[in-house]
Design a protein around this motif. Structure first.
Motif, mmCIF file in Angstrom:
data_model
loop_
_atom_site.group_PDB
_atom_site.id
_atom_site.type_symbol
_atom_site.label_atom_id
_atom_site.label_comp_id
_atom_site.label_asym_id
_atom_site.label_seq_id
_atom_site.Cartn_x
_atom_site.Cartn_y
_atom_site.Cartn_z
ATOM 1 N N VAL A 1 3.563 -2.681 3.920
ATOM 2 C CA VAL A 1 3.679 -3.978 3.244
ATOM 3 C C VAL A 1 3.369 -5.081 4.256
ATOM 4 C CG1 VAL A 1 5.188 -5.573 1.998
ATOM 5 C CG2 VAL A 1 5.457 -3.109 1.669
ATOM 6 N N GLY A 2 2.518 -6.025 3.863
ATOM 7 C CA GLY A 2 2.249 -7.173 4.704
ATOM 8 C C GLY A 2 1.737 -6.837 6.088
ATOM 9 N N GLY A 3 0.951 -5.779 6.177
ATOM 10 C CA GLY A 3 0.365 -5.411 7.461
ATOM 11 C C GLY A 3 1.239 -4.552 8.340
ATOM 12 N N GLN A 4 2.403 -4.141 7.852
ATOM 13 C CA GLN A 4 3.317 -3.306 8.632
ATOM 14 C C GLN A 4 3.534 -1.958 7.956
ATOM 15 O OE1 GLN A 4 7.039 -5.221 9.446
ATOM 16 N NE2 GLN A 4 6.173 -6.590 10.978
ATOM 17 N N LEU A 5 3.406 -0.902 8.744
ATOM 18 C CA LEU A 5 3.731 0.434 8.243
ATOM 19 C C LEU A 5 5.247 0.565 8.247
ATOM 20 C CD1 LEU A 5 3.007 3.304 7.376
ATOM 21 C CD2 LEU A 5 2.871 3.919 9.802
ATOM 22 N N ARG A 6 5.836 0.516 7.074
ATOM 23 C CA ARG A 6 7.293 0.542 6.978
ATOM 24 C C ARG A 6 7.859 1.963 7.027
ATOM 25 N NH1 ARG A 6 9.333 -4.020 2.610
ATOM 26 N NH2 ARG A 6 8.503 -5.851 3.728
ATOM 27 N N THR A 7 7.170 2.889 6.359
ATOM 28 C CA THR A 7 7.700 4.245 6.260
ATOM 29 C C THR A 7 6.565 5.251 6.315
ATOM 30 O OG1 THR A 7 9.456 3.459 4.784
ATOM 31 C CG2 THR A 7 9.105 5.831 4.888
ATOM 32 N N PHE A 8 6.774 6.301 7.106
ATOM 33 C CA PHE A 8 5.865 7.446 7.082
ATOM 34 C C PHE A 8 6.686 8.710 7.288
ATOM 35 C CE2 PHE A 8 3.424 10.843 8.878
ATOM 36 C CZ PHE A 8 2.350 10.919 8.008
ATOM 37 N N PHE A 9 6.394 9.742 6.495
ATOM 38 C CA PHE A 9 7.053 11.031 6.694
ATOM 39 C C PHE A 9 6.190 12.137 6.126
ATOM 40 C CE2 PHE A 9 8.606 9.485 2.612
ATOM 41 C CZ PHE A 9 8.496 10.594 1.785
ATOM 42 N N GLU A 10 6.457 13.347 6.566
ATOM 43 C CA GLU A 10 5.812 14.524 6.020
ATOM 44 C C GLU A 10 6.703 15.092 4.915
ATOM 45 O OE1 GLU A 10 3.794 17.179 8.995
ATOM 46 O OE2 GLU A 10 5.001 16.000 10.378
ATOM 47 N N PRO A 11 6.138 15.537 3.817
ATOM 48 C CA PRO A 11 6.966 15.961 2.685
ATOM 49 C C PRO A 11 7.842 17.172 2.972
ATOM 50 C CG PRO A 11 4.665 16.541 2.328
ATOM 51 C CD PRO A 11 4.701 15.618 3.508
ATOM 52 N N LEU B 1 0.839 -1.202 0.000
ATOM 53 C CA LEU B 1 0.000 0.000 0.000
ATOM 54 C C LEU B 1 0.866 1.241 0.000
ATOM 55 C CD1 LEU B 1 -2.930 0.688 2.491
ATOM 56 C CD2 LEU B 1 -0.948 2.182 2.456
ATOM 57 N N VAL B 2 0.440 2.241 -0.752
ATOM 58 C CA VAL B 2 1.042 3.576 -0.705
ATOM 59 C C VAL B 2 -0.092 4.571 -0.509
ATOM 60 C CG1 VAL B 2 2.173 5.395 -2.036
ATOM 61 C CG2 VAL B 2 3.086 3.077 -2.077
ATOM 62 N N SER B 3 0.069 5.470 0.453
ATOM 63 C CA SER B 3 -0.967 6.452 0.725
ATOM 64 C C SER B 3 -0.341 7.839 0.827
ATOM 65 C CB SER B 3 -1.686 6.116 2.037
ATOM 66 O OG SER B 3 -2.740 7.030 2.286
ATOM 67 N N VAL B 4 -0.981 8.818 0.181
ATOM 68 C CA VAL B 4 -0.536 10.204 0.285
ATOM 69 C C VAL B 4 -1.737 11.062 0.662
ATOM 70 C CG1 VAL B 4 1.300 9.895 -1.409
ATOM 71 C CG2 VAL B 4 -0.907 10.759 -2.154
ATOM 72 N N TYR B 5 -1.505 12.053 1.512
ATOM 73 C CA TYR B 5 -2.599 12.955 1.847
ATOM 74 C C TYR B 5 -2.087 14.377 1.936
ATOM 75 C CZ TYR B 5 -1.409 14.176 6.694
ATOM 76 O OH TYR B 5 -0.801 14.701 7.805
ATOM 77 N N TRP B 6 -3.017 15.317 1.733
ATOM 78 C CA TRP B 6 -2.723 16.736 1.921
ATOM 79 C C TRP B 6 -4.021 17.413 2.340
ATOM 80 C CZ3 TRP B 6 -2.852 14.084 -2.606
ATOM 81 C CH2 TRP B 6 -3.776 14.479 -3.585
ATOM 82 N N ASP B 7 -3.911 18.535 3.049
ATOM 83 C CA ASP B 7 -5.118 19.201 3.526
ATOM 84 C C ASP B 7 -5.020 20.703 3.348
ATOM 85 O OD1 ASP B 7 -3.840 20.463 5.759
ATOM 86 O OD2 ASP B 7 -4.045 18.656 6.932
ATOM 87 N N ARG C 1 11.615 10.355 9.620
ATOM 88 C CA ARG C 1 10.739 9.271 9.195
ATOM 89 C C ARG C 1 10.460 8.323 10.356
ATOM 90 N NH1 ARG C 1 14.791 10.113 5.749
ATOM 91 N NH2 ARG C 1 16.003 8.395 6.587
ATOM 92 N N SER C 2 9.306 7.670 10.293
ATOM 93 C CA SER C 2 8.958 6.654 11.272
ATOM 94 C C SER C 2 8.538 5.391 10.540
ATOM 95 C CB SER C 2 7.822 7.152 12.178
ATOM 96 O OG SER C 2 6.670 7.455 11.410
ATOM 97 N N GLY C 3 8.295 4.320 11.295
ATOM 98 C CA GLY C 3 7.894 3.052 10.703
ATOM 99 C C GLY C 3 8.857 1.943 11.064
ATOM 100 N N VAL D 1 -1.951 8.027 12.068
ATOM 101 C CA VAL D 1 -0.494 7.923 12.075
ATOM 102 C C VAL D 1 0.125 9.251 12.486
ATOM 103 C CG1 VAL D 1 1.542 7.527 10.645
ATOM 104 C CG2 VAL D 1 -0.486 6.135 10.313
ATOM 105 N N LEU D 2 -0.183 10.264 11.731
ATOM 106 C CA LEU D 2 0.278 11.618 12.030
ATOM 107 C C LEU D 2 -0.456 12.521 11.078
ATOM 108 C CD1 LEU D 2 2.161 13.548 13.532
ATOM 109 C CD2 LEU D 2 3.862 13.176 11.752
ATOM 110 N N GLY D 3 -1.363 13.297 11.580
ATOM 111 C CA GLY D 3 -2.194 14.029 10.654
ATOM 112 C C GLY D 3 -2.705 15.336 11.198
ATOM 113 N N PRO D 4 -3.550 16.003 10.430
ATOM 114 C CA PRO D 4 -4.052 17.315 10.773
ATOM 115 C C PRO D 4 -5.193 17.257 11.766
ATOM 116 C CG PRO D 4 -4.990 16.592 8.722
ATOM 117 C CD PRO D 4 -4.003 15.521 9.127
ATOM 118 N N ALA D 5 -5.522 18.400 12.329
ATOM 119 C CA ALA D 5 -6.696 18.510 13.169
ATOM 120 C C ALA D 5 -7.938 18.338 12.309
ATOM 121 C CB ALA D 5 -6.719 19.878 13.853
#
Length: 216
Positions: free
Chosen positions: A120-130, A103-109, A136-138, A196-200
Motif C-alpha cells: 500500500v502506498g509504495g510500501q510492502l506491508r506483508t509478505f509470506f509463503e502459504p 496491490l495484492v500479488s500471489v505467485y506459485w511455481d 511474515r515480513s514487511g 522479495v522471496l522467490g524460486p530459482a
C-alpha cells in the motif's frame, strides 16, 4: 465471511486453468493500466491485444529471454498476469505499482514455491509463503491477520488458499471469467529490482530454451 473451507474450494477451478502449474497474478487499485505496465518495467506502447491463450503461448515461447505481462481491468482493479519470469515478486515493482494505491500479488511455481504480498502506498506491508504463514515480513506484517483467520492454512492447497485471501483483501473474487477476453500483452524492458522471496529461475514457469524472445 463464510466457511473458510468453502471459500477455498470455490477456487479449485485454478487447477483446470492455463496457469495451473505456475503464475503470478497481481491486482492493483488506484491507477491506470498504462501506469501499472510501466511499474512492471513494461512498455505499453509496444503492447498487443491478445486473448489469454495467445498470451500464454507467447510467454512460453519467450520465457528464456523475455518477460511478458498481460493486463486487463477487473472492476476497480487492474489484473496483471504472468506465466513465467515473475516481475510481480520484485521489491521495485511492488513499491512502484502500489505507490498510488494498493496491490495484492500471489505467485506459485512448478517447484512448489509460492507467496502472497500486500503493498500500500509504495510500501510492502506483508509478505509470506502459504506453507508458513506464521513467518511474515514487511513494514506491517500483521496487517492481514484478521482476514487470514478462518482459512485452513495447514490443510488446504496453497493456490486456492492464496486466492481466497486475495478475495478477502480486495473484495474482488478470482473467477475463470478473468481470463476471458483480451489482455494488453507487453514486453518487460526494465527491471523492478530484487526479488522479495522467490524460486530459482529454473523453477519459474515453463521455460522454453532457444526462444526468439518478443517476436515480431
Amino acid at each position: 465471511m463464510g466457511s473458510g473451507n468453502a471459500e477455498v474450494d470455490r477456487h479449485g477451478w485454478i487447477h483446470d486453468s492455463a496457469v495451473r502449474d505456475a503464475a503470478c497474478l497481481t491486482l492493483v487499485r488506484g491507477t491506470d493500466v498504462f501506469r501499472v505496465a510501466r511499474a512492471f518495467g513494461a512498455d505499453p506502447t509496444r503492447g498487443r491485444h491478445w486473448n489469454f491463450e495467445e498470451f500464454c503461448e507467447e510467454s512460453f515461447a519467450c520465457a528464456d529471454k523475455q518477460s511478458l505481462i498481460g493486463l486487463r481491468r477487473v472492476g476497480e482493479w487492474t489484473l496483471v498476469a504472468e506465466e513465467s519470469r515473475f516481475e510481480g515478486i520484485r521489491h521495485g515493482v511492488l513499491a512502484e505499482a502500489s505507490s498510488g494505491g494498493e496491490l495484492v500479488s500471489v505467485y506459485w511455481d512448478v517447484g512448489g514455491s509460492g507467496g502472497f504480498a500486500h503493498a500500500v502506498g509504495g510500501q510492502l506491508r506483508t509478505f509470506f509463503e502459504p506453507v508458513l504463514p506464521e513467518y511474515r515480513s514487511g513494514t506491517r506484517p500483521d496487517d492481514l491477520e484478521s482476514l487470514r483467520v478462518g482459512l485452513p492454512w495447514h490443510e488446504a492447497e496453497r493456490v486456492p488458499l492464496m486466492l481466497a485471501l486475495s478475495a478477502r483483501v480486495t473484495g474482488c473474487v478470482p473467477d475463470p471469467e478473468w481470463f476471458v477476453g483480451q489482455f494488453l500483452t507487453c514486453p518487460v524492458v526494465g527491471t523492478g529490482g530484487n526479488v522479495v522471496l522467490g524460486p530459482a529461475s529454473h523453477q519459474i514457469g515453463s521455460l522454453f530454451h532457444g526462444s526468439a524472445g518478443w517476436r515480431v
